[in-house]
Design an enzyme around this catalytic site. Structure first.
Site, short mmCIF file in Angstrom:
data_model
loop_
_atom_site.label_atom_id
_atom_site.label_comp_id
_atom_site.label_asym_id
_atom_site.label_seq_id
_atom_site.Cartn_x
_atom_site.Cartn_y
_atom_site.Cartn_z
CG HIS A 76 -2.14 1.00 1.10
ND1 HIS A 76 -1.71 2.74 1.58
CD2 HIS A 76 -3.17 1.25 1.12
CE1 HIS A 76 -2.45 3.34 1.80
NE2 HIS A 76 -3.62 2.65 1.42
CG HIS A 132 -11.56 6.16 2.01
ND1 HIS A 132 -10.83 7.62 3.18
CD2 HIS A 132 -11.26 5.75 1.64
CE1 HIS A 132 -9.57 6.59 2.38
NE2 HIS A 132 -9.50 5.91 1.99
NE ARG A 146 -3.53 20.15 -0.12
CZ ARG A 146 -4.06 19.83 0.17
NH1 ARG A 146 -4.97 19.34 1.01
NH2 ARG A 146 -3.11 18.40 -0.08
CB CYS A 149 -1.74 25.03 -3.67
SG CYS A 149 -1.68 22.99 -3.17
CE1 TYR A 198 1.77 19.65 -0.94
CE2 TYR A 198 1.83 19.16 1.31
CZ TYR A 198 0.52 19.52 0.25
OH TYR A 198 0.05 19.12 0.19
#
Length: 552
Positions: free
Chosen positions: A119, A143, A217, A264, A401
């Site tokens: 994962h 989800h 954000r 961002c 990032y």
């Protein structure tokens, strides 16, 4: 200082996190595997099932699930006749590969062992092992859609004991229930956590962006902090004491105001995904804004804490925030110490935005402003500062990032070899008109407006605009720009261009408009997103291109 998410952690810590020891043992080996033998649907769900490190990593799934026609009513987690029942105690014993990894959702029990190996969500993959996925699905609300429910049901093995299911439901709370209200004009890229941008046309209306229209954000629920109880801890590794400062302490120090743009790392990602799918929120060109920030220079705070008494072994300043994930881990990031202590770095511990206290969405009561640097390092809801030899160990510093080559995919991405994004590259965008608009041609010309910005304190020295796909270029007018000079030019530039178009039909034609900016180091933008595509969809600064219809 308490947060909604921390209360949630306290409520669900037993039995959900009592298997963390088992989880830790599995993480180091399982992260090296992939879902090579799975069908595409299983691959997608396996990557996004539980414990995603940030909502940004889930946005790809959100986009993909739109392609699925979900006509079946949501039945996942409801009691199913004919299946065995298990108590939460029995479920908790299944938390390793050897014992099989089970999770619960509402009244359902599921064996997700086959999802666990490889994962890509980092060390949060096994948070729900042996217990419920619900707290994490509440925290990462993306989800909660029919496609995920349908796939989860494929791994159904039983029902949760009714008493345990009822008890857990009663103890659940929405960690986002105390989030602040937002202006309705903001367009959400995700709701939980809340991430949104204003219409691009509004950005060019003001050089200083109104705080209500400043893009939001958030990675986690917004902390609800009592300013009177606020304490900022400052630690220097190896020192014997930790300095603690209240908000009043900070306000007693000499203050400073700067004007700075924050952007961002995923700004304009919606253009990059047209090349190839990436993982990240589907930001348009408005995940950027400009404001005035007032607070205490970080270098002054560090000096008062005794930093000047130490040698140059310290390389980084780490920031820890008040917002926490479901495991109790705080959002964190770091910057190079040279940026923090250089007077020209202008790093602030800000408590005001546009002359008023920080809004909750933007870091109340104190946030870090690191001008010229990616928004992820401008840590909101600041709780702790650590002067260290090392970068922050936070997921957002180490495993997010960061940029990669277009040839790198998730299967071969090595985050340890890619540096954390700090200063952002030069970029620009067209804010008026929109892509696909029909606009008037006046005296053979069309009016175009937008912004340009470059990281690292560089000034925009030129903006080039074309209305014929790059065959001819015109230099835009500068409508608003900070008078500060490099390397301390922190604000964006607003520009406009009234440029000629060839509209031979005299009725309706079209124009291929594009823009590129040049900064004071003569850095300019790459022509195409194909050349800078990367798996996280960050650093998207190719020419901004739109196509509009022309009306005489």
């Amino acid at each position: 200082m308490h947060t909604i998410s921390r209360r949630l952690v306290q409520k669900i810590s037993v039995p959900i996190f009592r298997t963390s020891t088992h989880a830790t043992k599995l993480i180091s080996t399982q992260n090296q595997h992939r879902y090579e033998d799975k069908d595409p649907e299983t691959k997608l769900f396996g990557k996004l099932l539980i414990g995603a490190a940030s909502a940004g990593l889930l946005a790809t799934y959100f986009d993909e699930k739109k392609k699925v026609d979900c006509k079946v009513a949501q039945t996942s987690g409801t009691f199913k006749d004919g299946l065995p029942e298990y108590t939460i105690e029995e479920v908790s014993k299944h938390n390793t590969q050897e014992s099989r990894i089970w999770v619960t959702y509402k009244e359902g029990v599921y064996d997700i062992t086959d999802f666990v190996p490889g994962h890509p969500g980092g060390d949060q993959i096994l948070m729900a092992a042996g217990s419920s996925v619900e707290p994490f699905w509440v925290l990462y609300g993306i989800h909660e859609n029919q496609h995920v429910y349908d796939i989860l049901e494929k791994y159904r093995i039983g029902n949760l004991d009714k008493h345990d299911a009822q008890t857990f439901t009663q103890n659940m709370e929405d960690p986002y229930s105390s989030d602040p209200k937002r202006h309705p004009v903001l367009k959400p890229a995700s709701v939980k956590p809340f991430n949104a941008e204003p219409p691009p046309s509004l950005l060019v209306e003001n050089f200083i962006t109104p705080k209500e229209l400043f893009y939001v954000r958030n990675h986690l629920p917004v902390p609800n902090i009592d300013a009177e109880q606020y304490k900022l801890e400052i630690e220097i590794e190896g020192a014997k004491k930790t300095v603690s400062l209240s908000l009043d302490d900070l306000k007693k120090m000499p203050k400073k105001t700067i004007t700075a743009t924050i952007m961002c790392a995923g700004n304009r990602r919606s253009e990059m995904v047209k090349v190839k799918t990436v993982k990240g929120l589907n930001w348009g060109p408005a995940a950027v804004a400009n404001a005035t920030w007032t607070g205490v220079p970080l270098r002054d705070v560090l000096k008062n804490a005794g930093l000047d008494q130490f040698d140059d072994k310290y390389k980084h300043v780490q920031f820890e925030a008040e917002d926490v994930d479901a495991t109790g881990k705080n959002y964190g990031a770091s910057i190079p110490i040279w940026k923090a202590i250089d007077e020209r770095g202008d790093v602030l511990l800000a408590y005001e935005m546009n002359g008023a206290p920080l809004p909750r969405d933007h870091g109340y009561p104190v946030r870090v402003i690191v001008p010229g640097v990616v928004g992820a390092r401008n840590v909101k809801w600041l709780a702790k500062i650590v002067i260290s030899e090392h970068e922050s160990t936070s997921h957002w510093q180490q495993n997010d990032y960061k940029g990669f080559s277009p040839c790198t995919d998730w299967e071969d991405a090595d985050f340890t070899k890619s540096p954390a994004i700090q200063e952002l590259p030069v970029t620009s965008a067209i804010c008026k008109p929109y892509d696909g608009d029909t606009i008037d041609v006046v005296d053979g010309k069309i009016l175009i407006k937008g912004y340009a910005w470059s990281g690292g304190g560089q000034k925009i020295v030129r903006v080039d605009v074309s209305a014929d796909g790059g065959k001819t270029w015109h230099v835009a007018n500068v409508d608003a720009q900070d008078s500060s000079e490099p390397p301390r030019h922190w604000s964006w530039t607003l520009w406009s261009a009234n440029i000629p178009v060839d509209n031979k039909s005299k009725t309706v034609g079209f124009a291929d408009i594009m823009v590129k900016a040049v900064d004071s180091c003569y850095n300019t933008q790459p022509e195409n997103f194909e050349h800078i595509w990367n798996i996280r969809g960050v650093l998207g600064n190719a020419y901004h291109k739109i196509k509009v219809n022309l009306k005489q």
